[in-house]
Design an enzyme around this catalytic site. Structure first.
Site, mmCIF file in Angstrom:
data_model
loop_
_atom_site.group_PDB
_atom_site.id
_atom_site.type_symbol
_atom_site.label_atom_id
_atom_site.label_comp_id
_atom_site.label_asym_id
_atom_site.label_seq_id
_atom_site.Cartn_x
_atom_site.Cartn_y
_atom_site.Cartn_z
ATOM 1 C CG PHE B 153 -1.601 1.007 1.242
ATOM 2 C CD1 PHE B 153 -3.323 1.213 0.613
ATOM 3 C CD2 PHE B 153 -1.552 2.401 1.910
ATOM 4 C CE1 PHE B 153 -3.443 1.934 0.369
ATOM 5 C CE2 PHE B 153 -2.745 3.273 1.391
ATOM 6 C CZ PHE B 153 -3.738 2.823 0.918
ATOM 7 C CG ASP B 222 0.408 -1.908 7.080
ATOM 8 O OD1 ASP B 222 -0.952 -2.618 7.514
ATOM 9 O OD2 ASP B 222 0.407 -1.314 6.557
ATOM 10 C CE1 TYR B 247 -9.023 2.378 6.576
ATOM 11 C CE2 TYR B 247 -7.531 3.772 9.388
ATOM 12 C CZ TYR B 247 -7.882 3.652 7.762
ATOM 13 O OH TYR B 247 -7.155 3.959 7.145
ATOM 14 C CE LYS B 248 -7.502 -0.822 5.494
ATOM 15 N NZ LYS B 248 -8.394 -0.181 3.989
#
Lengths: 444, 444
Positions: B153, B222, B247-248
């Site tokens: 990412f 991560d 938040y996932k």
């Protein structure tokens, strides 16, 4: 509080002519206050466990501002509709993605900044890091040092030292009033508090900024204790970088996100040490190479913290139609009046004001040092000033205490009344007046 | 969406034996699902503007998790009582001050960490910066490089490059599967995504960590796309540092604060590049010199963002009694079943799965690449995959799109049903089946 003898919680105010005089004066000042109606925009109800059922006099808005009325309904809608129903769509449809710069533009007029110069997000400490590293990278090649306000709030000094370590510079603490004399051509920047958190002293932002610029250094200001309490004039005074929190005089809520200001002409030279994907020119291109966004957007880092940001945005509605200049006028009137009342109510010698009497050097708080004799008589444990503040709070006057001997009272003109100032000083007088005589030593 | 011809929004499901078979199978799988009842802990109501009044199939929980039921009431209480009435008292009385480490301890079991190893606060990007700089400072003196997952990412790569710049190291991108071969004695650490955000590929955390350690390098993981979807086993696999968002799959809300994990044996060597006052051994001593707190507290920075933190804490209650192993079992069953349904419903050659079929390498999402022939026929503007996703969303199937050709579908076992998976594949088949034949070129 065993060391402070019990006294009646309210003295018969009408029995004392001094009291009557101050109370009458408070009523007159409140009646003439053009900001009086703004108080209705805030929730000032008593705590549910408050014995008397009376609302507190809340003079701790320089630590955590009170709740503005619109926040609760706004956040209920953010949670139930925007998150709960629209979900991912809200990043676009509910304006989540652009919140950091949109809310920055709402703070901007309060600190004298034009649009596109302020971005909200991350903590104050993180923004100090961005500002100091960004500033060092814009400074001249031969610079070897960062000046830091010698009386700074601690986090500024810690972060400045970390930034200096990571850029090979040294940190030199300097009293704000000495910066103009101490800055040299080797100084990259100075990080200075606009208002001293402990004493409430207002530093000379225009003069210090000018002096720094004359030496070729940048001015980085911490506005935590000034923004929302007095005019800052960032653009007018050519400040380079500034940071501030939003949970004090801006009433954004506990731990609400901080902001970063970058002078317009420096923005394209600003290189963030935290180049998260939100600061990319095209964040959704998912480009492996970094290309900073134009303008203030490059102060963004990661995904913005929406609940806290939108609570802050709702809180800022309390400023509708309020000019920061009238806030300043009321702030000075409030602190003047409080000091007058302290002089009238508190027995001589028990406290000493650390806050400058000259308006030019005064922020929006009054810091009173308890008599060193009283403090020196204490044996270990909580300092006397801490116990005095505990007792004030028990009697419904909420300020705070800073080691070792400081009572802090913050005045937030949007919701603090002159009656609040009078009551606070009166209760302080009662508590300090009930202490054993200084010469006789502390009891217990 | 002019390029995708209008077709009836629901095909007559009972007319097709393939459809009936998958739908019956979905019902059986849901009936046998031990996590089925957990779905009731989430708000899955339709959006207020939804034409059909049906709830969406929400397969974007790998971007923003849905709202857990308890959050709204909890935050209403935080705002009205804790902030609005108790105000500054809540820092102690409402447990605000200790929220970062308390909530860290609630996340810890989901990622295989013991207590005192996880602290919540700041964005993922900021935590990556802490982890990479902290890791470099713990690495051997002769280290000259940081390895970064070549398919990372983007923010991880941007932040790693910034950290490398500030520590004098180089960044070398390496495919995760090649790290064991590429790591050398000059490698300080490798920063790797546990699950690839684009393809859903699960990387070999235990094996890569072992290989890094064999070469004397640290492993920094991560967990954004794995935490809450599958077991991570940080302690068991001796991971050194890890970060993740909340938040996932953890459903903490938009931009909810991220977390930092530091292996217990490394904590006293961890030197944060962001030593804010909240990480000080005695934050309220207001000491001008910095003394880091013991343990995971030194991962804190500034004043914690209370509204967002406490929303996350309430959201984590949806995990009560749920073991991450059963989440993994259901996740694999969901993605297996979805891939089966895609094979049954979507005309051959229109999509290709980027997600490994082998469970060992699969995260909790399915990424489907649209046929390159279809994509290549497009003239400028939104890529075809983007238009396909728009149409899916219009028909109540919410996934997301990643440039240039990827449709992403995230499966969140706490609230995704097998019926959801069947419906999503069926609608995808309808949308892709209605496209003009590949050979004939795109219309319009």
């Amino acid at each position: 509080m065993s060391e402070i003898p019990e006294v009646p919680e309210t003295t018969g105010r009408t029995e004392l002519s001094g009291d009557r005089e101050q109370a009458v004066r408070a009523a007159e000042l409140d009646a003439a206050d053009p900001l009086a109606a703004v108080r209705e925009r805030f929730v000032l109800d008593p705590a549910p466990d408050h014995a008397s059922g009376d609302a507190d006099v809340y003079l701790d808005g320089n630590s955590l501002g009170v709740l503005p009325r619109g926040v609760s309904d706004r956040i209920a809608d953010v949670i139930t509709r925007e998150w709960g129903q629209l979900r991912i769509r809200s990043w676009n449809e509910s304006g989540w993605w652009t919140a950091p710069e949109r809310i920055g533009d709402k703070i901007a007029p309060l600190i004298g900044a034009g649009p596109g110069r302020v971005v909200v997000g991350d903590s104050t400490s993180v923004n100090i890091f961005k500002a100091v590293i960004g500033g060092v990278r814009m400074a001249g090649k031969g610079c070897t040092e960062i000046l830091v306000d010698a009386t700074t709030f601690p986090t500024d000094g810690y972060i400045a030292r970390s930034a200096a370590r990571m850029t090979g510079l040294a940190v030199r603490p300097v009293e704000p009033a000495r910066i103009a004399d101490e800055v040299t051509e080797r100084t990259a920047l100075a990080l200075v508090n606009h208002v001293d958190y402990r004493t409430g002293r207002l530093n000379d932002l225009p003069g210090i900024t000018r002096a720094l610029h004359s030496a070729g250094a940048l001015a980085v200001w911490d506005l935590c204790h000034s923004a929302g309490a007095l005019p800052v004039g960032l653009d007018a005074h050519h400040v380079d970088l500034a940071v501030g929190c939003t949970y004090k005089y801006l009433n954004g809520g506990p731990g609400a996100p901080a902001y970063l200001y970058i002078r317009e002409s420096l923005q394209e030279r600003f290189e963030s040490p935290l180049p998260g994907w939100n600061s990319h020119a095209e964040p959704f291109a998912m480009d492996p190479s970094y290309e900073p966004a134009a303008g203030i957007l490059r102060g963004r880092v990661g995904t913005p913290d929406i609940l806290s940001l939108l609570a802050l945005e709702a809180a800022l509605e309390a400023w509708d139609g309020v000019a920061i200049e009238e806030v300043r006028t009321k702030s000075l009137a409030l602190t003047d009046f409080f000091l007058e009342c302290v002089a009238a109510y508190v027995p001589p010698g028990r406290v000493r004001s650390l806050t400058p009497s000259d308006h030019q050097w005064r922020g929006s708080q009054v810091s009173l040092a308890c008599s060193p004799q009283l403090a020196a008589d204490r044996q270990g444990g909580t300092p006397l000033a801490g116990e005095v503040m505990d007792e004030l709070i028990r009697r419904g006057v909420v300020g705070d205490f800073r080691h070792p001997d400081v009572l802090r009272f913050g005045f937030t003109p949007l919701y603090t009344s002159f009656a609040d100032a009078e009551r606070a000083a009166r209760v302080l007088g009662e508590v300090l007046g009930a202490l054993p005589d200084v010469e006789s030593g502390a009891a217990g």
